[in-house]
Design a protein around this motif. Structure first.
Motif, PDB file in Angstrom:
ATOM      1  N   ARG A   1      -4.043   3.517   5.593  1.00  0.00           N
ATOM      2  CA  ARG A   1      -2.909   3.479   4.664  1.00  0.00           C
ATOM      3  C   ARG A   1      -3.358   3.718   3.232  1.00  0.00           C
ATOM      4  NH1 ARG A   1       0.051  -1.885   7.218  1.00  0.00           N
ATOM      5  NH2 ARG A   1       1.227  -0.796   8.849  1.00  0.00           N
ATOM      6  N   GLU A   2      -4.527   3.175   2.905  1.00  0.00           N
ATOM      7  CA  GLU A   2      -5.034   3.318   1.545  1.00  0.00           C
ATOM      8  C   GLU A   2      -5.322   4.795   1.237  1.00  0.00           C
ATOM      9  OE1 GLU A   2      -4.687   0.762  -0.116  1.00  0.00           O
ATOM     10  OE2 GLU A   2      -5.793   1.153  -1.965  1.00  0.00           O
TER      11      GLU A   2
ATOM     12  N   ARG B   1       4.197   1.394  -4.323  1.00  0.00           N
ATOM     13  CA  ARG B   1       2.775   1.092  -4.175  1.00  0.00           C
ATOM     14  C   ARG B   1       2.259   0.398  -5.429  1.00  0.00           C
ATOM     15  NH1 ARG B   1      -2.198   2.105  -1.935  1.00  0.00           N
ATOM     16  NH2 ARG B   1      -3.860   2.488  -3.429  1.00  0.00           N
TER      17      ARG B   1
ATOM     18  N   HIS C   1      -5.740  -0.728   7.440  1.00  0.00           N
ATOM     19  CA  HIS C   1      -5.741  -0.847   5.981  1.00  0.00           C
ATOM     20  C   HIS C   1      -6.352   0.399   5.341  1.00  0.00           C
ATOM     21  CE1 HIS C   1      -5.795  -3.086   2.180  1.00  0.00           C
ATOM     22  NE2 HIS C   1      -6.932  -2.452   1.944  1.00  0.00           N
TER      23      HIS C   1
ATOM     24  N   THR D   1      -1.593  -5.089   3.971  1.00  0.00           N
ATOM     25  CA  THR D   1      -2.321  -6.112   4.705  1.00  0.00           C
ATOM     26  C   THR D   1      -2.058  -7.458   4.032  1.00  0.00           C
ATOM     27  OG1 THR D   1      -4.027  -4.469   5.170  1.00  0.00           O
ATOM     28  CG2 THR D   1      -4.614  -6.773   5.537  1.00  0.00           C
TER      29      THR D   1
ATOM     30  N   GLN E   1       0.825  -1.213   0.000  1.00  0.00           N
ATOM     31  CA  GLN E   1       0.000   0.000   0.000  1.00  0.00           C
ATOM     32  C   GLN E   1       0.853   1.254   0.000  1.00  0.00           C
ATOM     33  OE1 GLN E   1      -2.562  -1.246   3.532  1.00  0.00           O
ATOM     34  NE2 GLN E   1      -4.049  -0.130   2.290  1.00  0.00           N
ATOM     35  N   ARG E   2       1.895   1.238   0.811  1.00  0.00           N
ATOM     36  CA  ARG E   2       2.786   2.410   0.827  1.00  0.00           C
ATOM     37  C   ARG E   2       4.157   2.025   1.353  1.00  0.00           C
ATOM     38  NH1 ARG E   2       2.888   5.332   5.600  1.00  0.00           N
ATOM     39  NH2 ARG E   2       2.994   7.378   4.609  1.00  0.00           N
TER      40      ARG E   2
ATOM     41  N   ALA F   1      -2.327  -6.403   9.265  1.00  0.00           N
ATOM     42  CA  ALA F   1      -1.779  -5.174   8.671  1.00  0.00           C
ATOM     43  C   ALA F   1      -0.369  -4.997   9.224  1.00  0.00           C
ATOM     44  CB  ALA F   1      -2.656  -3.979   9.034  1.00  0.00           C
TER      45      ALA F   1
ATOM     46  N   ALA G   1      -2.222   6.887   0.921  1.00  0.00           N
ATOM     47  CA  ALA G   1      -1.482   6.647  -0.313  1.00  0.00           C
ATOM     48  C   ALA G   1      -2.195   7.219  -1.537  1.00  0.00           C
ATOM     49  CB  ALA G   1      -1.254   5.147  -0.495  1.00  0.00           C
TER      50      ALA G   1
END
Ligand SMILES: Nc1nc2c(ncn2[C@@H]2O[C@H](COP(=O)(O)OP(=O)(O)O)[C@@H](O)[C@H]2O)c(=O)[nH]1
Ligand SMILES: [Mg+2]
Lengths: 500, 317
Positions: free
Chosen positions: B36-37, A326, B33, A272, A257-258, A313, B40
């Motif tokens: 973070r999503e 990403r 989750h 995750t 994700q990052r 996560a 980003a």
């Protein structure tokens, strides 16, 4: 009641909170993960009543909510003096005005054994897409039928969609048995028919329960008094024992994700875990680049971990400087996902524009977003269960499609992994989500087929070709594939050119 | 209470906390989750911080999500000027302790037009000092995503709301035309001026919040714990009577009672409950046998059925 009067009543209740001795404790320690379920069935089969009953009998409805409910029911109580449970769920003004469920509602309740997230989905055919939305995350589906009516086309439709979305546990709630005089033969006939239907869809785990949602029989409390002939479980007992889906047995997957770089000394990949497990020392591959590294650390806020499993996560630290960003996937080196430019998928069209052939959409899967061209091949006829040829998909249509990418795509089959095998399509013109899809396979490019072609051509030795065509799997996909019988020598030649 | 210690977890020697039970762990994973999503996918995220228990959990999850880095976005507090004094003190303490960026915004109309909960009534006051103020702050910061601590179990229209809740350039929510949200695949594509409200706590219930606060030892405003406090009864609610701006009406008397708050907002609009729950254990066992929901203490939610949906459509959280 006027507003201040309600406020006063509420105040009295609040006062009572501390004064009353504790009633039966509703919640104790929960040692299972929450179960996600959906209810489906035709309009008026009693879905909202059933969920209302579940919330009521597990004491998830508080008195002030009940008071609001009584007030909103306008005296429209049923003969048991209970409020109209549908109002508990149909929370939008438009739904209340029209008296129907339009959008998915999520509700929460728990017993001392487990907690539940239930999605109440609309019964109308035109809201099939919302049913699919609710089904995407569910572990179990409760299908309702009216005991007086039996199975309907809608029952087949919902069972089919639930199966497509990966649900493998069904409860058949034969509702309104109170109106059939608790007829045992009727119940057994309906459950038998449903089990046949489920089997035809490949679902073996079916529990049929005679239920009166209205009276609360075999929902949370048993209905022995009216149905001494039924000695099976109540609905809540089945739900307490149902399994949550777990992606722990498949290969390790971490969609990145990052990238976390708080300082010079630290570089971690956050995401995750979407499948399998990981521990320090494991060798991993970064896709699509194919670079290899070893895991040195799994970082979380307060634990030093020696392993992480699907659902966690985490922040992963690798042993060497590699280029990861990403949208990349970190995966087990010995059990990698499929990568390629062409895949087959099934999808549900969610918007009035449908899915248009050749249009370029955005596809999002995990943390990866990329351009894709979608070519519909066939559409499921929910009445018959047959796949018919189709060049485009209308709203609510379920189709088989071919996906063609500009850049490498990374997937598992949805059957293997409900996270890395799932995707959504986004229309670049409207930015709206227009489809939900499930990967079935990587598209074989034998014989140098072109992206525009809708059929895969398989050239196989004659005996192998015959064997393949005799299988059940192949029977369902006959229009996708053309099989050419060739000699074994010719086949070896083709394989050589591909490997080379 | 016995805890299973999954063998996948080794204790940090500094931590005395037992591992979370699987239910809370699943909720925590989902929230991280989402954090973070959003961080980003969006250019200028912000986190709405209301100082209440849900905000405290939200902040804790944000710190966990980005550890070992800092929380990569500012916190925004829409201050009506009528919050409990203890809330403001607590807010400033958290900002200091966790090295956070805080933006505080108050609608200038409050001072210019003397908008108070007493002069304008709860509905209009909330409209100006909360909804309008929020829109002003979001516009000023040009934020394209705003985290909020709303939960679906709070209210019927929220039960229908997505985790990524799309808003038009004038912050409106169209409940009849929400983007479908399948699996954990969130659609973060927007045009300039449009924005998304993101709700990492969507699937949490009130009990989950309290059990998590206990398990994670999350600091919260002391007003949640029972104590003898000065109160006055008004419109069927017990209001805290410590702020000098609260003028007693002729028939009102100030008295001391052992009370606490189940939710925190503006003190003139937030009703206390009579309760002796002075610890987290007390609060959780009180909740598990409670017969009323938490929103019963909020004046603004009682005005009419569907009032939350209406407020949300106008840009309220
Ligand atoms: N007699 C009887 N009526 C029921 C039962 N369950 C639901 N109903 C009634 O059937 C009607 C439709 O129920 P509702 O829950 O709104 O159905 P939905 O459209 O599937 O959500 C309502 O009038 C209910 O009171 C039951 O078990 N027995
Ligand atoms: Mg309904």
């Amino acid at each position: 009641m006027t507003a201040p009067a309600i406020a006063n009543a509420a105040l009295d209740d609040a006062t009572a909170v501390a004064a009353y001795p504790a009633q039966e404790p509703v919640r104790a320690t929960r040692d299972s993960r929450p179960l996600r379920l959906i209810t489906c069935g035709s309009v008026d089969d009693g879905k909202s009543t059933l969920i209302g009953r579940l919330l009521w009998d597990t004491k998830a409805v508080k008195e002030d909510q009940a008071a609001t409910l009584q007030r909103d029911s306008n005296g429209k109580q049923n003969d048991l003096g209970l409020p109209d449970f549908a109002l508990l769920l149909d929370g939008l003004q438009a739904e209340r005005e029209q008296g129907i469920t339009i959008d998915v509602a999520y509700r929460y309740f728990s017993t001392d054994k487990r907690s539940f997230i239930v999605a109440d989905t609309p019964g109308h055919e035109q809201y099939t897409r919302n049913m699919a939305t609710g089904a995407s995350t569910a572990d179990l589906a409760v299908l309702l039928v009216d005991a007086r009516v039996g199975l309907l086309e809608q029952t087949r439709r919902h069972a089919t969609i639930a199966t497509l979305m990966g649900i493998r546990q069904f409860v058949l709630a034969v509702n309104k048995v109170d109106l059939t005089n608790y007829d045992r033969a009727r119940f057994e006939q309906i459950s038998h028919e449903f089990k046949e239907l489920a089997l035809s869809l490949g679902v073996r785990q079916v529990t049929a329960i005679p239920v009166s949602a209205l009276k609360g029989e075999n929902v949370v409390y048993d209905g022995r008094a009216s149905m001494p002939w039924y000695d099976g479980p109540t609905l809540i007992e089945v739900l307490e024992l149902a399994t949550t889906r777990s992606a722990q047995t498949v290969g390790f997957r971490l969609p990145v994700q990052r990238v976390s770089r708080p300082g010079e000394s630290f570089r971690g990949y956050q995401g995750t875990v979407a499948g399998g497990s990981v521990k320090p020392g494991d060798s991993v591959v970064i896709l699509p680049s194919g670079m290899v590294a070893n895991v040195t650390k799994i970082v979380t806020f307060d634990l030093v971990r020696n392993a992480a499993v699907a659902g966690d996560a985490i922040t992963l630290v690798l042993d060497r400087q590699v280029d990861v960003s990403r949208g990349d996937m970190i995966a087990a080196i010995d059990s990698q996902p499929m990568t390629g430019l062409a895949f087959d998928a099934q999808l549900v069209a969610l918007q009035p524009e449908g899915i248009q052939p050749g249009k370029r959409y955005w596809l999002k899967s995990g943390s990866r977003r990329q351009r894709v061209q979608v070519q519909p091949a066939s559409q499921l006829d929910l009445k018959t269960g047959k796949w018919n040829h189709a060049d485009e998909l209308p709203m609510n249509g379920i189709g088989k499609v071919h996906l063609v990418f500009d850049e490498q795509a990374i997937f598992d089959a949805y059957e293997q992994n409900r996270t890395t095998g799932a995707f959504i399509l986004i229309d670049p013109d409207t930015n709206n989500t227009v489809a939900g899809g499930m990967i079935t396979a990587k598209r074989a490019a034998l014989g140098g087929i072109h992206a525009e072609e809708s059929r895969v051509i398989l050239s196989l030795p004659a005996d192998l070709a015959d064997q393949l065509m005799a299988t059940e799997l192949f029977a369902g996909r006959r229009e996708d594939v053309e099989v050419r019988r060739i000699t074994a020598g010719k086949a070896a030649e083709i394989i050589d050119t591909i490997d080379g | 209470m016995s805890h299973n210690h999954p063998e996948t977890e080794l204790h940090n020697p500094q931590s005395t906390k037992p591992p979370l039970d699987p239910h809370l762990k699943a909720l925590e994973n989902e929230a991280i989750h989402i954090f973070r999503e959003v961080a980003a996918e969006f250019e200028r995220p912000v986190m709405l911080y209301s100082i209440g228990k849900d905000s405290s959990v939200l902040l804790h999850l944000a710190r966990k999500a980005f550890y070992p880095g800092r929380v990569p976005f500012p916190l925004l507090h829409v201050d009506t000027g009528w919050k409990f004094q203890e809330m403001i003190a607590f807010r400033d303490e958290m900002v200091e302790k966790y090295d956070l960026d805080l933006v505080v915004h108050t609608n200038p109309r409050g001072a210019a037009e003397s908008v108070t909960p007493f002069s304008h009534g709860s509905a209009l006051y909330t409209d100006i000092m909360k909804t309008e103020a929020l829109r002003q702050a979001l516009d000023a910061g040009q934020y394209d995503a705003a985290f909020g601590g709303a939960r679906r179990d709070e209210e019927a229209s929220r039960a229908k709301e997505r985790i990524y809740s799309f808003r038009t350039p004038d912050h409106r929510w169209d409940p009849r035309n929400q983007r479908p949200e399948l699996w954990n695949l969130y659609n973060g594509m927007i045009r300039k001026g449009e924005s998304v409200r993101a709700f990492p706590l969507s699937n949490w219930t009130e009990v989950d919040i309290w059990r998590y606060i206990q398990a994670e030892e999350i600091p919260i405003v002391p007003l949640y714990f029972a104590k003898k406090r000065p109160i006055v009864e008004r419109d069927g609610m017990m209001i805290l009577a410590e702020d000098p701006r609260l003028e007693l009406l002729p028939d009102e008397v100030k008295r001391e009672e052992v009370i606490r708050f189940r939710t925190l907002g503006c003190f003139p609009l937030t009703g206390a409950i009579r309760s002796g729950a002075a610890t987290l254990d007390d609060i959780i066992s009180e909740l598990e046998t409670a017969t009323v929901s938490e929103r019963q203490g909020r004046a603004i939610d009682r005005d009419q059925s569907g009032s939350m949906e209406k407020k949300k459509r106008e840009g309220y959280f």
